[in-house]
Structure formats: structure tokens, C-alpha cells
Design a protein around this motif. Structure first.
Motif, PDB file in Angstrom:
ATOM      1  N   LEU B 179       1.044  -1.016   0.151  1.00  0.00           N
ATOM      2  CA  LEU B 179      -0.008  -0.041  -0.196  1.00  0.00           C
ATOM      3  C   LEU B 179       0.940   1.174   0.072  1.00  0.00           C
ATOM      4  O   LEU B 179       0.524   2.310  -0.774  1.00  0.00           O
ATOM      5  CB  LEU B 179      -1.047  -0.028   1.385  1.00  0.00           C
ATOM      6  N   VAL B 180       1.996   1.108   0.695  1.00  0.00           N
ATOM      7  CA  VAL B 180       2.731   2.535   0.999  1.00  0.00           C
ATOM      8  C   VAL B 180       3.408   2.615  -0.583  1.00  0.00           C
ATOM      9  O   VAL B 180       3.637   3.790  -1.241  1.00  0.00           O
ATOM     10  CB  VAL B 180       3.887   2.211   1.776  1.00  0.00           C
ATOM     11  N   ARG B 182       2.240   1.537  -3.438  1.00  0.00           N
ATOM     12  CA  ARG B 182       1.254   2.101  -4.363  1.00  0.00           C
ATOM     13  C   ARG B 182       0.868   3.326  -4.074  1.00  0.00           C
ATOM     14  O   ARG B 182       0.542   4.094  -5.322  1.00  0.00           O
ATOM     15  CB  ARG B 182      -0.006   1.010  -3.909  1.00  0.00           C
ATOM     16  N   ASN B 183       1.038   3.787  -3.007  1.00  0.00           N
ATOM     17  CA  ASN B 183       0.675   5.436  -2.923  1.00  0.00           C
ATOM     18  C   ASN B 183       1.493   6.332  -3.529  1.00  0.00           C
ATOM     19  O   ASN B 183       1.113   7.418  -4.069  1.00  0.00           O
ATOM     20  CB  ASN B 183       0.920   5.853  -1.159  1.00  0.00           C
ATOM     21  N   HIS B 184       2.571   5.825  -3.737  1.00  0.00           N
ATOM     22  CA  HIS B 184       3.717   6.642  -4.566  1.00  0.00           C
ATOM     23  C   HIS B 184       3.212   6.836  -5.865  1.00  0.00           C
ATOM     24  O   HIS B 184       3.460   7.729  -6.422  1.00  0.00           O
ATOM     25  CB  HIS B 184       5.023   6.076  -4.550  1.00  0.00           C
ATOM     26  N   PHE B 185       2.540   5.906  -6.530  1.00  0.00           N
ATOM     27  CA  PHE B 185       2.048   5.809  -7.938  1.00  0.00           C
ATOM     28  C   PHE B 185       0.614   6.542  -8.102  1.00  0.00           C
ATOM     29  O   PHE B 185       0.158   6.438  -9.471  1.00  0.00           O
ATOM     30  CB  PHE B 185       2.090   4.447  -8.488  1.00  0.00           C
ATOM     31  N   LEU B 186       0.003   6.722  -7.113  1.00  0.00           N
ATOM     32  CA  LEU B 186      -1.135   7.502  -7.174  1.00  0.00           C
ATOM     33  C   LEU B 186      -1.545   8.898  -6.966  1.00  0.00           C
ATOM     34  O   LEU B 186      -0.665   9.649  -6.280  1.00  0.00           O
ATOM     35  CB  LEU B 186      -2.260   6.566  -5.902  1.00  0.00           C
ATOM     36  N   GLU B 187      -2.481   9.475  -7.274  1.00  0.00           N
ATOM     37  CA  GLU B 187      -2.572  11.068  -7.109  1.00  0.00           C
ATOM     38  C   GLU B 187      -3.128  11.149  -5.745  1.00  0.00           C
ATOM     39  O   GLU B 187      -3.441  10.276  -4.968  1.00  0.00           O
ATOM     40  CB  GLU B 187      -3.867  11.399  -8.162  1.00  0.00           C
ATOM     41  N   PRO B 188      -2.809  12.345  -5.224  1.00  0.00           N
ATOM     42  CA  PRO B 188      -2.961  12.493  -3.615  1.00  0.00           C
ATOM     43  C   PRO B 188      -4.427  12.154  -3.232  1.00  0.00           C
ATOM     44  O   PRO B 188      -4.681  11.482  -2.072  1.00  0.00           O
ATOM     45  CB  PRO B 188      -2.439  14.005  -3.366  1.00  0.00           C
ATOM     46  N   LYS B 190      -6.250   9.947  -4.208  1.00  0.00           N
ATOM     47  CA  LYS B 190      -6.776   8.490  -4.308  1.00  0.00           C
ATOM     48  C   LYS B 190      -5.670   7.701  -3.263  1.00  0.00           C
ATOM     49  O   LYS B 190      -5.959   6.477  -3.019  1.00  0.00           O
ATOM     50  CB  LYS B 190      -6.414   8.014  -5.467  1.00  0.00           C
ATOM     51  N   ARG B 191      -4.929   8.327  -2.825  1.00  0.00           N
ATOM     52  CA  ARG B 191      -4.051   7.624  -1.822  1.00  0.00           C
ATOM     53  C   ARG B 191      -4.795   7.338  -0.501  1.00  0.00           C
ATOM     54  O   ARG B 191      -5.546   7.640   0.017  1.00  0.00           O
ATOM     55  CB  ARG B 191      -2.915   8.598  -1.405  1.00  0.00           C
ATOM     56  N   ILE B 192      -4.092   5.910   0.004  1.00  0.00           N
ATOM     57  CA  ILE B 192      -4.464   5.298   1.282  1.00  0.00           C
ATOM     58  C   ILE B 192      -4.026   6.318   2.394  1.00  0.00           C
ATOM     59  O   ILE B 192      -2.916   6.656   2.595  1.00  0.00           O
ATOM     60  CB  ILE B 192      -4.063   3.987   1.377  1.00  0.00           C
TER      61      ILE B 192
END
Lengths: 251, 301
Positions: B179-180, B182-188, B190-192
Motif C-alpha cells: 500500500l505504501v 502503491r501510494n507513490h504511484f497514485l494521485e494524492p 486516491k492515496r490510502i
């Protein structure tokens, strides 16, 4: 007689069943001279590859000088009446024969080694990929068969025929006139790890405290050295305790 | 009486690192899937955003299993014997396991598909079946070794529970790491969120506590057990298996994560990520010592 567990076995035990055969072996340790002829005969009969053994003789030295003795314990598959290896095999590659043998179907075995994990006696091994005869099975589980191919032709198993001291006696334990039945009836016999409930059918005369942990605690320096040689010859085996043995050797 | 084993035949540790890797993968997959099911099967809304991702991560992990397991067979091309009905052996845990390993990923794929289609009812039904399969798949890995009365270390009814707890914490740890990343590749948007990761960390922490208690119980049993159990304990504490047991399991997956999660550091996402990495390493160590130490002593028998 206590009830034998039959679940997961292809044939119920024939031990004590009238009209059926139940092959068993008696090992008279008081007669065994430790010549290892049984191991040799087995190797010759089955072309067993280096590093694995169907039959071997464990050698133990006991006592302190001058009260010392050297003991020999021939080891085989026990052809148990309640064999954990048969029960554990996922594809029924190993099975219980109606005459009591525990046998192996090489063409069905997948080599998962579950039977080896289940066997309390280390009586099973995995055949290596390189065999001297290319038609021999490779990379499947193998074990002692009590020389079923010889016995069915009226011959004694190779180890029994080769024993120089007549320490190995083979026969139908259900037949009261057989030597095996007489020996088991007349002499105090013992089986290995009988507390596990496997009902081994190799009976020993003169067997004392065969504790498995003793093997671990009391290995000789020579045995550790041989073990390291063995490991070097089998680099792909799953050993992770090499360093410990090297260190122990220096003590 | 003084005695010495002069000669004996040598035997191998038959199940080695590959089986330990397999146990770890199945466990992490099952743990990750349990988190996925919290949202759609058990109706806890805050877990819904990660359900699909966690389920897909479980499927991805399980894809490695056949490679590891089949490559470990002596005759890899005969793996289909395991699914041949004529060869099937009901008394062998592995025969059951083969069907579990096959049905579990299929069930998860169907579950993922229903989440993707946002079909609540079917996702819940299939999800529930998948959870049962996930638990059974990992439960059986404990049972495979437990049902051998000759392996004193493994022959305990606690084995499946220890395996399952390890699975749960390693699965959460694996999911936190993913998840961490993945957060780097998502727009702010959509981040967890941080709170969610910290919540997962807390859950993992309680799992680690329970695992510590189980390992304590098992170790005490070995301390007061028979000769083989006691010798195994001395080996895992001071001998060959000190690495996987003491340093990987006790230090990495129990002591350090507990400090990281339940101290002030526990409010920092990176501390939780560090704890997750440590737990995953430690649980892998547990798989190694459990599998190998159980067979170790008898190689000399």
C-alpha cells in the motif's frame, strides 16, 4: 489384541489373520557380527546408488575401558502394520500389500517426499537423478521391499541369504511352524519406536534403548567427518547445519 | 553409560527452504485476503477501498506457489497425479491441500471480479467461501507437518494456529508494504490515508502479541518436553537454528515490531512499514525453523 488402525491403508493388516500370510523379520542382535554383508547384498541386488541405503548397520560403542562393547543394529524398513508413510502419500504411490509388505509404485510417485517426512525410521530415500542403469527409476521415493520379487519365487530376501551369522530370520509370522513365529514367541523381542503405534514387523532380539536422540548426542568424530564428506558430495541436499558440524569436529 | 555412534547411514532434511518459501507465500496470501474480506464480506466500510487491491495482491502471490511447489517435486511433470481422482488418497493432508491450492485462487479471482463489478451480494457469498478456503489452505500447511507423530516439534495441535497467526501478521505486513509503495504511484486524492496504515499496523501489533504468546507456549512445552523436544529447543536457541528462531522470529517478528508499533514511534507510517518488513522477515524465519528443525534431529537416527 488391540485394534489396528486401517484407515488410509489399501489392505487391512494380515497379522494374526488365519489363512493369510504376514511376512516379518527377526534380527538376532546377539548373533550379529557387524560384517555389513546385508548392506552389501542389498546394494548388489538393487543397484542402490551412492549416498542412499535400503539396509544399513548402525554401529555403537558403549561403556568405558575395560568394560566396553560394540553393538551392531541392522536397520531396514519395518513394513509396519500401521504405516504412516502409506497414509501420508497423496497419490497412493506407496501402498500396503495384503501379505504385509509396504511397497512403492515408482511410476506413480511424484517425489514430494511426504512419505519420508512421515517415516519415523528414516527407511525411505529419494533416488538420485543419475543412475548407472538408465532404465532404473530416478527422483522418486524408494525403500526396502523385503525383496518381494525373491520371496514370491520362494527365495529368502537378499540380506537374509547373505547374512553370515544367521542373525536375520525371515518368514511368515502367521505360520506357527515358521522360525520367525517361534523366535518371536520364545524370546523377548523388541521393536524400534513401538510407542508411536506403527506396529513394526522387524523384531529385534537383544535390542536396548534405541533412542533416536542418542544418535544426535553421541556421534563420533569419525562419523562427523564422514558426514561432512557426504555433504560435500551432495551439495544440493537441504543441509543448513554444515558450520555446526565443522565446529564440533574441532572439539 | 558412555557411548558413541561409530557409524550410521546419513539422511537428508527432506523438506527444505523451498517448502518454507511456499508456507510463507500461502500464509502472506491468506493474511492479505483476510484484510480484503473485512470490507466486502464482513461489512467494515473503511476497508472497502483496499479490498480489490488486497485480493489481487493475494492472487499475485499465489501465482508463485505452483512454480515453487512443482519445482520442488522429484518428478515435476507428474504434478497432475495430485489431481487425478483415481490416485487421490483421502488420508493424506497433501491430497486435500492440492485441491485447496487449486480452488482458492479461482475463488479469489471470482471474488475480485464481483468487487470490480460492485456486486455486493455475490461478492459477499464468494468472499465468504474464499475466506474459508484461505484459512483452510493455510491450516492444512500446519496439518501436513502436524500429523507426523515422529516429528516431536511439529506434532502439536497448536501448529496450524501458529501457522495461521504467522500468516495473518505476515499478510498484513505484506499489504502495508504494498500500500505504501502503491501510494507513490497514485494521485494524492486516491492515496490510502495515514490513519488507515496506522490502523493496519495496530492490528498487526495485536497479531504479533498473540503470536508471541503462542511461541512462548510452544517453547515452554519444548522445555518441559521429551528428550527430542528439549534438544530441538537447545538447537533453536543456541545451535544451528539460532538464526531463524532467535534472530529472525523472536527479534525480527516479535520484539522489534512490538516496540515499533506500541511505542511513540507507532504514530509514524515509516515505523509501521519498518515493522511490517521485520514481521515478514521474521515469519519467514519461523517457517524455516519449523520445517527444518522438526526433521533435523532424526537425520542422525
Amino acid at each position: 489384541m488391540t485394534k489396528v488402525r486401517h484407515y488410509g491403508l489399501q489392505n487391512p493388516t494380515s497379522f494374526g489373520v488365519k489363512g493369510k500370510r504376514r511376512y516379518a523379520m527377526v534380527v538376532d542382535l546377539t548373533r550379529c557380527t557387524g560384517c555389513m554383508e546385508c548392506s552389501l547384498a542389498c546394494k548388489a541386488e538393487f543397484d542402490t546408488p551412492l549416498g542412499v541405503m535400503r539396509t544399513w548397520v548402525k554401529v555403537i560403542e558403549r561403556g568405558q575401558f575395560p568394560n566396553v562393547q560394540r553393538r551392531f543394529i541392522p536397520r531396514f524398513c519395518n513394513h509396519c502394520d500401521n504405516p504412516p508413510c502409506v497414509r501420508a502419500c497423496p497419490v497412493q504411490a506407496t501402498f500396503k500389500h495384503e501379505d504385509g509388505y509396504v511397497l512403492q509404485r515408482y511410476n506413480r510417485c511424484i517425489g514430494c517426499r511426504t512419505c519420508m517426512i512421515a517415516c519415523p525410521y528414516n527407511a525411505r530415500h529419494l533416488l538420485p537423478a543419475d543412475r548407472s542403469n538408465p532404465h532404473d527409476p530416478t527422483r522418486v521415493a524408494d525403500k526396502c521391499t523385503f525383496c518381494v520379487h525373491r520371496v514370491e519365487r520362494g527365495l529368502a530376501p537378499a540380506c537374509v541369504a547373505a547374512c553370515t551369522a544367521n542373525a536375520l530370520i525371515f518368514g511368515d509370522i502367521n505360520d506357527p511352524d515358521s522360525e520367525v513365529a517361534k523366535l518371536v514367541g520364545l524370546f523377548p523381542t523388541d521393536t524400534i519406536k513401538k510407542d508411536l503405534g506403527t506396529r513394526p514387523q522387524v523384531y529385534y532380539i537383544g535390542l536396548e534403548d534405541m533412542d533416536n536422540v542418542e544418535s544426535y548426542h553421541h556421534r563420533s568424530a569419525q562419523m562427523k567427518k564422514e558426514f561432512n564428506t557426504f555433504k560435500r558430495n551432495y551439495p544440493n541436499s537441504h543441509f543448513m547445519h554444515g558450520d555446526m558440524l565443522e565446529e564440533e569436529q574441532e572439539d | 553409560m558412555e557411548q558413541e555412534i561409530v557409524w550410521n547411514a546419513f539422511h537428508n532434511v527432506y523438506w527444505g527452504t523451498q517448502i518454507s518459501v511456499y508456507f510463507w507465500i500461502v500464509g502472506a496470501s491468506a493474511g492479505s485476503f483476510v484484510i480484503s474480506s473485512l470490507g466486502w464480506v464482513f461489512g467494515i466500510k473503511k476497508y472497502k477501498p483496499v479490498s480489490l487491491f488486497a485480493s489481487n495482491a493475494s492472487i499475485g502471490l499465489l501465482m508463485i506457489v505452483p512454480i515453487v511447489l512443482i519445482a520442488d517435486l522429484g518428478q515435476p511433470w507428474r504434478f497432475f497425479h495430485l489431481i487425478n481422482w483415481g490416485f487421490w488418497h483421502y488420508s493424506s493432508p497433501m491430497a486435500w491441500g492440492a485441491f485447496l491450492i487449486l480452488s482458492y485462487p479461482v475463488s479469489m479471482m471470482v471474488y475480485s471480479w464481483f468487487i470490480y463489478r460492485k456486486n455486493e451480494t455475490l461478492a459477499r457469498i464468494i468472499g465468504l467461501i474464499s475466506v474459508l478456503l484461505a484459512v483452510s489452505t493455510h491450516w492444512y500447511t500446519g496439518i501436513v507437518m502436524e500429523l507426523n507423530p515422529n516429528r516431536e516439534l511439529n506434532h502439536t495441535a497448536m501448529a496450524p494456529l501458529i501457522f495461521l497467526t504467522g500468516a495473518f501478521i505476515s499478510g498484513i505486513g505484506f499489504l502495508i508494504i504494498l500500500l505504501v509503495i502503491r501510494n507513490h504511484f497514485l494521485e494524492p486524492a486516491k492515496r490510502i490515508g495515514k490513519d488507515f496504515i496506522l490502523g493496519l499496523g495496530k492490528m498487526m501489533g495485536f497479531g504479533v502479541l498473540f503470536d508471541a504468546w503462542l511461541i512462548y507456549c510452544e517453547s515452554v512445552q519444548m522445555l518441559y518436553g521429551n528428550e527430542e523436544e528439549y534438544t530441538t529447543l537447545t538447537e533453536v536457541l543456541f545451535g544451528v537454528f539460532q538464526g531463524p528462531y532467535l534472530w529472525m522470529e523472536i527479534l525480527c517478528s516479535l520484539a522489534l515490531p512490538l516496540i515499533l508499533i506500541f511505542s511513540r514511534l507507532g504514530k509514524n507510517v515509516w515505523a509501521i512499514v519498518a515493522a511490517a518488513i521485520l514481521v515478514d522477515i521474521g515469519v519467514f524465519g519461523m517457517r524455516i525453523w519449523w520445517v527444518k528443525a522438526g526433521q533435523f534431529l532424526q537425520t542422525f537416527y
